[in-house]
Design a protein around this motif. Sequence first.
Motif, short mmCIF file in Angstrom:
data_model
loop_
_atom_site.label_atom_id
_atom_site.label_comp_id
_atom_site.label_asym_id
_atom_site.label_seq_id
_atom_site.Cartn_x
_atom_site.Cartn_y
_atom_site.Cartn_z
N PHE A 72 37.71 42.20 34.43
CA PHE A 72 38.59 41.44 35.32
C PHE A 72 37.84 40.46 36.22
N ARG A 86 42.38 49.38 28.97
CA ARG A 86 42.60 49.67 30.40
C ARG A 86 41.99 50.98 30.85
N SER A 132 42.77 33.89 38.91
CA SER A 132 43.44 33.79 37.59
C SER A 132 42.48 33.94 36.42
N ALA A 141 42.60 37.94 34.10
CA ALA A 141 43.20 37.86 35.44
C ALA A 141 43.77 39.24 35.81
N PHE A 142 43.67 39.61 37.07
CA PHE A 142 44.20 40.92 37.51
C PHE A 142 45.68 41.05 37.17
N GLU A 143 46.39 39.93 37.23
CA GLU A 143 47.83 39.95 36.94
C GLU A 143 48.11 40.34 35.49
N GLU A 144 47.12 40.17 34.61
CA GLU A 144 47.34 40.48 33.19
C GLU A 144 47.13 41.96 32.87
N GLU A 145 46.67 42.73 33.85
CA GLU A 145 46.31 44.12 33.57
C GLU A 145 47.46 44.93 32.94
N PRO A 146 48.69 44.80 33.45
CA PRO A 146 49.77 45.62 32.86
C PRO A 146 50.00 45.34 31.38
#
Length: 303
Positions: free
Chosen positions: A230, A221, A234, A209-214
């Motif tokens: 990605f 990365r 979700s 999910a893009f939200e998991e990138e950090p």
Amino acid sequence: MSQPEATGPKLNWNIKELLMWATGYLEKKGSPSPRLDVELLLTEVLQVARIQLYVQFERILQTPEKDRFRALLTRRGQGEPIAYILGRKGFMSYDFVVTPEVLIPRADTECLVEAVLQDHQHITGSLRILDAGTGSGCILLSLLKERPNDVGIGWDISQAALKVAQHNALQLKIPPQKLTLSCRDMTLPESWQLEDPVQILVSNPPYIAFEEEPGLSLNVRNYEPRQALFAPDSGVFFYKKIEAYAWKLLAPGARVYVEIGHQQASQVAEIFSTPAWHQTRFIPDLQGINRVLATTYTGIPPR
Ligand SMILES: C[S@@+](CC[C@H](N)C(=O)[O-])C[C@H]1O[C@@H](n2cnc3c(N)ncnc32)[C@H](O)[C@@H]1O
């Protein structure tokens, strides 16, 4: 970015000294496997088997060898994955060429290949296998190596990835008539067309999910292709597309194997809960985490 100074004031470095010094260097740079990394880089530079590093502990490196080692060590120190530095990665029992355009094959993905092999071990006739999002080709080509009577079809949206898969097929001596690689977008309904149905569909689609990138490690990365990592919605976007369209290519009784993220099991099971699918199960990875969803097409289109 500071460079390792293994070739600084001390002129004559032997393998043992370099192993110790460079391991400490990578440890400080945060590598999770510093000793192994150094061994792999040294075997690459010296073109010897790993055991030879220990047999030849006292061997002094020549200047060109030292320079090349320092260049590779610097790249590793900056976080570049060892597989991209070496240009290859082992998967199942085969060596795959990898470039920055493809995902580095993961050991966890081997459980998908093993499940397919186990489930079809009694079928020696020719099956047709489709791999949607083939990348380096590691899943499909390993299956074709183990099941030489089968025919493989590999899709990817990336032309660069398909070139790598083609290269790997040649290296692994897959007969050309056994493999078709093509550039297709699996998210489009019109992509899901073939002359003949397939009996096995495998896919390790992008599922982060893009939200998991950090939360991802910098190695992943900064170096692995975003297109391979990605997915919207979700992370479950591709499973929805596969569920909605794959049946068009499947003979009733055909099996589907999709790799899933470590927290996606219930969401993906829900997606595959339409009447189109039965005998759905999970396959755990080496850490016991549900890593693959396997299911069978009933012959009833999903909707
Ligand atoms: C997670 S990687 C898996 C690669 C390889 N199968 C493996 O297991 O190492 C996902 C692959 O799907 C490809 N891909 C991404 N979007 C796609 C799309 N819309 N259609 C087809 N392939 C896509 C990527 O280029 C990438 O090679």
